[in-house]
Design an enzyme around this catalytic site. Structure first.
Site, short mmCIF file in Angstrom:
data_model
loop_
_atom_site.label_atom_id
_atom_site.label_comp_id
_atom_site.label_asym_id
_atom_site.label_seq_id
_atom_site.Cartn_x
_atom_site.Cartn_y
_atom_site.Cartn_z
N ARG A 79 96.46 73.16 38.01
CA ARG A 79 96.69 74.36 38.81
C ARG A 79 97.30 74.02 40.18
O ARG A 79 98.15 74.76 40.67
CB ARG A 79 95.40 75.17 38.93
CG ARG A 79 95.03 75.71 37.55
CD ARG A 79 94.10 76.87 37.58
NE ARG A 79 94.01 77.47 36.25
CZ ARG A 79 92.99 78.18 35.81
NH1 ARG A 79 91.97 78.41 36.60
NH2 ARG A 79 93.00 78.69 34.59
N SER A 131 91.25 51.95 32.72
CA SER A 131 92.30 52.97 32.72
C SER A 131 93.18 52.86 33.96
O SER A 131 94.40 52.98 33.89
CB SER A 131 91.68 54.36 32.67
OG SER A 131 90.71 54.41 31.65
N ASP A 159 80.00 55.30 35.41
CA ASP A 159 79.45 54.04 35.93
C ASP A 159 79.46 53.93 37.46
O ASP A 159 78.74 53.11 38.01
CB ASP A 159 80.23 52.84 35.36
CG ASP A 159 80.11 52.75 33.85
OD1 ASP A 159 79.17 53.34 33.29
OD2 ASP A 159 80.97 52.08 33.23
N MET A 171 73.35 53.11 30.78
CA MET A 171 74.72 52.57 30.83
C MET A 171 75.06 52.10 32.24
O MET A 171 74.28 52.25 33.17
CB MET A 171 75.71 53.64 30.37
CG MET A 171 75.78 53.77 28.87
SD MET A 171 77.10 54.90 28.41
CE MET A 171 77.13 54.63 26.63
N GLY A 172 76.26 51.57 32.38
CA GLY A 172 76.71 51.10 33.69
C GLY A 172 77.61 49.89 33.55
O GLY A 172 78.14 49.40 34.54
N GLY A 176 60.98 57.75 39.89
CA GLY A 176 59.74 57.06 40.26
C GLY A 176 59.40 55.91 39.32
O GLY A 176 58.22 55.64 39.05
N LYS A 215 47.90 52.12 37.86
CA LYS A 215 48.73 53.08 37.12
C LYS A 215 48.40 53.04 35.64
O LYS A 215 47.97 52.01 35.14
CB LYS A 215 50.20 52.70 37.29
CG LYS A 215 50.62 52.72 38.71
CD LYS A 215 52.05 52.38 38.89
CE LYS A 215 52.36 52.50 40.37
NZ LYS A 215 53.73 52.43 40.69
N ASN A 216 48.65 54.15 34.99
CA ASN A 216 48.43 54.08 33.55
C ASN A 216 49.71 54.21 32.74
O ASN A 216 49.69 54.41 31.54
CB ASN A 216 47.37 55.09 33.09
CG ASN A 216 47.74 56.49 33.52
OD1 ASN A 216 48.86 56.72 33.95
ND2 ASN A 216 46.81 57.41 33.40
#
Ligand code: F6P
Length: 327
Positions: free
Chosen positions: A29, A109, A132, A174-175, A190, A218-219
Site C-alpha cells: 500500500r 534471506s 528468532d 526455537m531460536g 517465571g 518449590k513444588n
C-alpha cells in the site's frame, strides 16, 4: 542517486513469522500510494527463479493484517544458493521489470538479498522477519513478540501440570543460535532457569540450579532450553538429570513449530506496518542494500552485511534478572 524505482518486488523467505502479512500489506500500500508498481513474488527466492510473480493491487492485501503465516508463501531455496540460481533470479527481476527487491526474512534471506546486491549491483532492502530476533541493529524482528507470547502461554499451561505432579519440565523453544526467546520467555513465565547458546556456562548453570535444591521451596520447576543442534537441546538436559538425580521426576516438552503460527500481536502488526512503510520511504530516499530496523522506537537503516553477522548481543542484565528472581 541511482535510477528511479518504478516497480518493486516483494518476497518472504525462510521460516515464516506472524506479522509477515501485515508487512507485505504495508509495502504494497505504501508503494501504490507513492505511484510505485508492486510485484508479489511467491515462495521466496524459489518463486523468483521460477517466475511465480504477479502484480499486487491494494485489494491483494485486503483482510491480511491479522493473519499469521505469509500469503506470499515461503521457501528455503537450495537453487538460489548456487551461482546459476542467483543468475536466474536476477534475470527474472530484469524480465519482470522489477527495479528493486524488498526481502522480508531472517538471516539467510537477508544474506541472499546481499548476494544479489553484490553480484549485480542491484538495489535491495531487507526487512527483519523472523521469530528468532537474531538480526543485529533492530531491537525487535517481526514475529518475535508473537512467538514470545505463544511460548509464555504454553509454559503457563505446563506449569499447572508440573505443579500438580511435583515435576521438573525441560521446555525446548526455537531460536536457532540465539537465546532471546528462551531468556525472555523464562522471565515472563517465571521459569527457574534458561539455557541459552550465548551463555557458555550453561552446563554449570544446570548443576547450580539442581544443587540449589529446587524442591526445597518449590513444588515444580521449569527450565527453558534453546533448541541446539550442538548439545541436543531439552532431551539432552533431561537425560542428564534423570541419570544423575534419579529421585526427580523429569519431563520434556518441545514446543516446535506452533511457535511460528498464530495471529500476530498488536506489537508485531504495528512493527510490521511501520517497517513495510519505511522500506518504501528508504527507496525514495535513495537507500540501497540496507535492512530497515527499529531502535529506541525510531526507524534505522543498518547495512545488510552488518545485520546478518549473527552477533546480536543478549542483554546480560536479563540473565541476572532471571537468576535473582528464580531463587
Ligand atoms: O528461523 C526461524 C526458525 O524458526 C528457527 O528458530 C528454527 O531453527 C528454524 O526456523 C526451523 O525451521 P524449519 O523447520 O522451517 O526448517
Amino acid at each position: 542517486m541511482g535510477k528511479q524505482i518504478k516497480t518493486v518486488g516483494v518476497l518472504t523467505s525462510g521460516g515464516d513469522a506472524p506479522g509477515m502479512n501485515a508487512c507485505i500489506r504495508a509495502v504494497t500500500r505504501a508503494a501504490i500510494f507513492n505511484g510505485i508498481k508492486v510485484m508479489g513474488i511467491y515462495r521466496g527466492y524459489e518463486g523468483l527463479i521460477n517466475g511465480e510473480i504477479k502484480e499486487f493491487t491494494s485489494e491483494s492485501v485486503s483482510n491480511t493484517v491479522q493473519r499469521g503465516g505469509t500469503i506470499l508463501k515461503t521457501a528455503r531455496s537450495k537453487e538460489f544458493m548456487t551461482e546459476e540460481g542467483l543468475k536466474k533470479a536476477y534475470d527474472n527481476l530484469q524480465a519482470f521489470g522489477i527495479d528493486a527487491l524488498i526481502v522480508i526474512g531472517g538471516n539467510g534471506s537477508l544474506t541472499g538479498a546481499q548476494r544479489l546486491a553484490r553480484e549485480f549491483d542491484y538495489p535491495v532492502i531487507g526487512l527483519p522477519g523472523t521469530i528468532d530476533n537474531d538480526l543485529y541493529g533492530t531491537d525487535s524482528t517481526i514475529g518475535y513478540d508473537t512467538a514470545l507470547n505463544t511460548i509464555v502461554d504454553c509454559v503457563d499451561k505446563i506449569r499447572d501440570t508440573a505443579t500438580s505432579h511435583d515435576r521438573i519440565f525441560f521446555v525446548e523453544v526455537m531460536g536457532r543460535d540465539a537465546g532471546f526467546l528462551a531468556q525472555n520467555s523464562a522471565i515472563a513465565a517465571g521459569a527457574e532457569a534458561a539455557i541459552i547458546p550465548e551463555d557458555q556456562t550453561d552446563v554449570d548453570q544446570l548443576e547450580q540450579f539442581i544443587s540449589r535444591g529446587f524442591r526445597k521451596s518449590k513444588n515444580s520447576s521449569i527450565v527453558i532450553v534453546s533448541e541446539s543442534p550442538k548439545d541436543g537441546g531439552a532431551m539432552y538436559y533431561a537425560e542428564r538429570v534423570r541419570k544423575e538425580y534419579p529421585q526427580y521426576d523429569v519431563r520434556v516438552t518441545i514446543l516446535g513449530h506452533l511457535q511460528r503460527g498464530g495471529t500476530p500481536t498488536a506489537f508485531d502488526r504495528i512493527l510490521a506496518s511501520r517497517l513495510g512503510y519505511a522500506s518504501i520511504e528508504a527507496l525514495k530516499e535513495g537507500q540501497r542494500n540496507v535492512m530497515v530496523g527499529i531502535h529506541d522506537d525510531e526507524i534505522v537503516y543498518v547495512p545488510i552485511d552488518r545485520a546478518v553477522k549473527k552477533d546480536k548481543p543478549i542483554d546480560r542484565e536479563l540473565i541476572n534478572v532471571l537468576g535473582v528472581l528464580s531463587i
